[in-house]
Enzyme design. Sequence first.
Site, PDB file in Angstrom:
ATOM      1  N   SER A 124       0.831  -1.208   0.000  1.00 58.24           N
ATOM      2  CA  SER A 124       0.000   0.000   0.000  1.00 58.24           C
ATOM      3  C   SER A 124       0.859   1.249   0.000  1.00 58.24           C
ATOM      4  O   SER A 124       1.948   1.270   0.584  1.00 58.24           O
ATOM      5  CB  SER A 124      -0.867  -0.027   1.257  1.00 58.24           C
ATOM      6  OG  SER A 124      -1.462   1.229   1.448  1.00 58.24           O
ATOM      7  N   TYR A 148      -1.369  -1.081  10.747  1.00 62.94           N
ATOM      8  CA  TYR A 148      -1.683  -1.680   9.444  1.00 62.94           C
ATOM      9  C   TYR A 148      -0.534  -1.448   8.470  1.00 62.94           C
ATOM     10  O   TYR A 148      -0.045  -2.377   7.821  1.00 62.94           O
ATOM     11  CB  TYR A 148      -2.993  -1.086   8.900  1.00 62.94           C
ATOM     12  CG  TYR A 148      -3.212  -1.367   7.432  1.00 62.94           C
ATOM     13  CD1 TYR A 148      -3.550  -2.637   6.981  1.00 62.94           C
ATOM     14  CD2 TYR A 148      -3.061  -0.343   6.477  1.00 62.94           C
ATOM     15  CE1 TYR A 148      -3.729  -2.889   5.616  1.00 62.94           C
ATOM     16  CE2 TYR A 148      -3.243  -0.587   5.125  1.00 62.94           C
ATOM     17  CZ  TYR A 148      -3.585  -1.855   4.703  1.00 62.94           C
ATOM     18  OH  TYR A 148      -3.749  -2.098   3.362  1.00 62.94           O
ATOM     19  N   LYS A 152       2.336  -4.006   6.458  1.00 61.42           N
ATOM     20  CA  LYS A 152       2.646  -4.019   5.016  1.00 61.42           C
ATOM     21  C   LYS A 152       4.155  -3.910   4.810  1.00 61.42           C
ATOM     22  O   LYS A 152       4.748  -4.648   4.017  1.00 61.42           O
ATOM     23  CB  LYS A 152       1.937  -2.872   4.302  1.00 61.42           C
ATOM     24  CG  LYS A 152       0.434  -3.039   4.223  1.00 61.42           C
ATOM     25  CD  LYS A 152       0.062  -4.190   3.303  1.00 61.42           C
ATOM     26  CE  LYS A 152      -1.401  -4.515   3.311  1.00 61.42           C
ATOM     27  NZ  LYS A 152      -1.720  -5.843   2.793  1.00 61.42           N
TER      28      LYS A 152
HETATM   29  P1  NAD Z   1     -10.942  -7.108   1.238  1.00 55.27           P
HETATM   30  O1  NAD Z   1     -11.108  -7.116   2.717  1.00 55.27           O
HETATM   31  O2  NAD Z   1     -12.109  -6.762   0.396  1.00 55.27           O
HETATM   32  O3  NAD Z   1     -10.391  -8.530   0.755  1.00 55.27           O
HETATM   33  C1  NAD Z   1      -9.586  -9.348   1.546  1.00 55.27           C
HETATM   34  C2  NAD Z   1     -10.133 -10.765   1.471  1.00 55.27           C
HETATM   35  O4  NAD Z   1      -9.282 -11.610   2.242  1.00 55.27           O
HETATM   36  C3  NAD Z   1     -11.542 -10.919   2.049  1.00 55.27           C
HETATM   37  O5  NAD Z   1     -12.340 -11.636   1.135  1.00 55.27           O
HETATM   38  C4  NAD Z   1     -11.334 -11.693   3.341  1.00 55.27           C
HETATM   39  O6  NAD Z   1     -12.445 -12.493   3.650  1.00 55.27           O
HETATM   40  C5  NAD Z   1     -10.074 -12.484   3.037  1.00 55.27           C
HETATM   41  N1  NAD Z   1      -9.253 -12.837   4.200  1.00 55.27           N
HETATM   42  C6  NAD Z   1      -8.799 -11.995   5.181  1.00 55.27           C
HETATM   43  N2  NAD Z   1      -8.056 -12.688   6.056  1.00 55.27           N
HETATM   44  C7  NAD Z   1      -8.004 -13.967   5.622  1.00 55.27           C
HETATM   45  C8  NAD Z   1      -7.368 -15.145   6.089  1.00 55.27           C
HETATM   46  N3  NAD Z   1      -6.666 -15.174   7.221  1.00 55.27           N
HETATM   47  N4  NAD Z   1      -7.527 -16.285   5.383  1.00 55.27           N
HETATM   48  C9  NAD Z   1      -8.241 -16.300   4.237  1.00 55.27           C
HETATM   49  N5  NAD Z   1      -8.870 -15.213   3.745  1.00 55.27           N
HETATM   50  C10 NAD Z   1      -8.740 -14.062   4.423  1.00 55.27           C
HETATM   51  O7  NAD Z   1      -9.713  -6.152   0.914  1.00 55.27           O
HETATM   52  P2  NAD Z   1      -9.276  -5.492  -0.462  1.00 55.27           P
HETATM   53  O8  NAD Z   1      -9.704  -4.068  -0.458  1.00 55.27           O
HETATM   54  O9  NAD Z   1      -9.651  -6.369  -1.578  1.00 55.27           O
HETATM   55  O10 NAD Z   1      -7.702  -5.481  -0.259  1.00 55.27           O
HETATM   56  C11 NAD Z   1      -6.908  -6.597  -0.661  1.00 55.27           C
HETATM   57  C12 NAD Z   1      -5.483  -6.373  -0.178  1.00 55.27           C
HETATM   58  O11 NAD Z   1      -5.012  -5.133  -0.691  1.00 55.27           O
HETATM   59  C13 NAD Z   1      -5.348  -6.282   1.340  1.00 55.27           C
HETATM   60  O12 NAD Z   1      -4.154  -6.920   1.721  1.00 55.27           O
HETATM   61  C14 NAD Z   1      -5.258  -4.788   1.601  1.00 55.27           C
HETATM   62  O13 NAD Z   1      -4.523  -4.506   2.765  1.00 55.27           O
HETATM   63  C15 NAD Z   1      -4.514  -4.313   0.362  1.00 55.27           C
HETATM   64  N6  NAD Z   1      -4.782  -2.909   0.021  1.00 55.27           N
HETATM   65  C16 NAD Z   1      -6.076  -2.492  -0.135  1.00 55.27           C
HETATM   66  C17 NAD Z   1      -6.330  -1.159  -0.428  1.00 55.27           C
HETATM   67  C18 NAD Z   1      -7.752  -0.663  -0.571  1.00 55.27           C
HETATM   68  O14 NAD Z   1      -7.959   0.563  -0.537  1.00 55.27           O
HETATM   69  N7  NAD Z   1      -8.748  -1.520  -0.767  1.00 55.27           N
HETATM   70  C19 NAD Z   1      -5.264  -0.252  -0.570  1.00 55.27           C
HETATM   71  C20 NAD Z   1      -3.959  -0.728  -0.422  1.00 55.27           C
HETATM   72  C21 NAD Z   1      -3.729  -2.066  -0.129  1.00 55.27           C
END
Ligand code: NAD
Length: 340
Positions: A124, A148, A152
């Site tokens: 991120s 958080y 990362k």
């Molecule tokens: P999200 O929460 O929609 O998706 C994450 C998925 O992982 C969910 O479906 C959840 O059920 C699953 N999950 C979580 N822990 C788990 C575990 N221990 N075992 C199995 N499944 C698990 O999040 P997102 O927005 O799709 O983000 C995806 C990744 O990108 C994350 O790592 C997040 O930190 C990173 N990220 C997101 C953003 C954003 O703005 N959305 C920005 C930067 C980085």
Amino acid sequence: MKVLITGGLGYIGSHTAVELSSKGHECFIVDNLINSNRDVFNRIEMLGKHPISLMMVDLLDQKALADVFRRFKFDAVIHFAGLKAVGESVKNPLLYYEHNLMSTLNLLKEMKKANVKKLVFSSSATVYGDLSTPPITEDAPTSIINPYGQTKLMVEEILTDLAQSDPEWSTALLRYFNPIGAHPSGLLGENPNGIPNNLMPYLTQVAKGKREYLSIFGNDYPTHDGTGVRDYIHVMDLAEGHVKALIYLENNTGAHTFNLGSGRGYSVLDLIKTFEEVNNVHIPYRIVDKRPGDIAVSYADSSKAERELGWRATRGLGEMCEDAWRWEKGLEKSVDKTME
Ligand code: NAD
Ligand code: UDP
């Protein structure tokens, strides 16, 4: 390629699974549904071109994960699974350190055992904190302001160490800026639990009448209109970036960091105005105090991704707003967690 997608039912993972499947890759999703819904799987299958496998596995369950790697031989892994709420990570840092680090370590250990050494990791832009002047390049200093973000950066460091210890590892550390928007079909999008923390899902809920008004966190930042500026990137552009990163890893070993952003900064008021114009809806808002920890301006220099991955964001802010609104309007009760 046979690709394992952790967290593949989540917001970014689901769009990436569709994109991979459309490009002919074979997708295997593991998800524990902690922040997603089983119904998303049916939609991914509907939109993708090839059958996709789903395993309800928690990455914290090492035995179940080992079983996944015993059953299938993957070429690469894309690791989305994790907890992502900044505020929650400040209140409960142990949960975040345990969840995001242990799940990744479990995954890496199973990958190593199975000799699967290609990984794309969801990092991120939060790792840059408030030290750098935009546009931010990958070699800008990091500065962590919450647990958080710390998880990362720690995973990035683990992956860098791993690549140094064994030249067979190929990892792409993708630093996303602000993903918004939805699949143009209206079948996939962001569906946060409870009150949204991020701007776009809050805004779409205001547009729908679920929330009375949008609170704008501060209007005296040193920006063109005083509100915070961010680099919004369409989630479909982001999904395409993952496919390009996988291809890159086929020919490049080592740990490689890439910014994925549009390279343009828009303020909160810019976003509201564009949303109103393209969707012909009114967004009531009020100016409130700044949110602690927010920075004034953040946008990417994504020229490294353009040069090395052959990727750049092509969808504009208007398209992001149209797609986000189509998704929010079509949210059915079956997937609408906020209505439960
Ligand atoms: P999200 O929460 O929609 O998706 C994450 C998925 O992982 C969910 O479906 C959840 O059920 C699953 N999950 C979580 N822990 C788990 C575990 N221990 N075992 C199995 N499944 C698990 O999040 P997102 O927005 O799709 O983000 C995806 C990744 O990108 C994350 O790592 C997040 O930190 C990173 N990220 C997101 C953003 C954003 O703005 N959305 C920005 C930067 C980085
Ligand atoms: N923001 C806002 N009201 C909200 C949510 C966010 O004014 O309800 C602002 C926030 O201050 C920032 C921008 O919108 O300037 C993007 O915030 P978001 O939480 O979506 O992303 P991040 O701050 O993590 O980049």
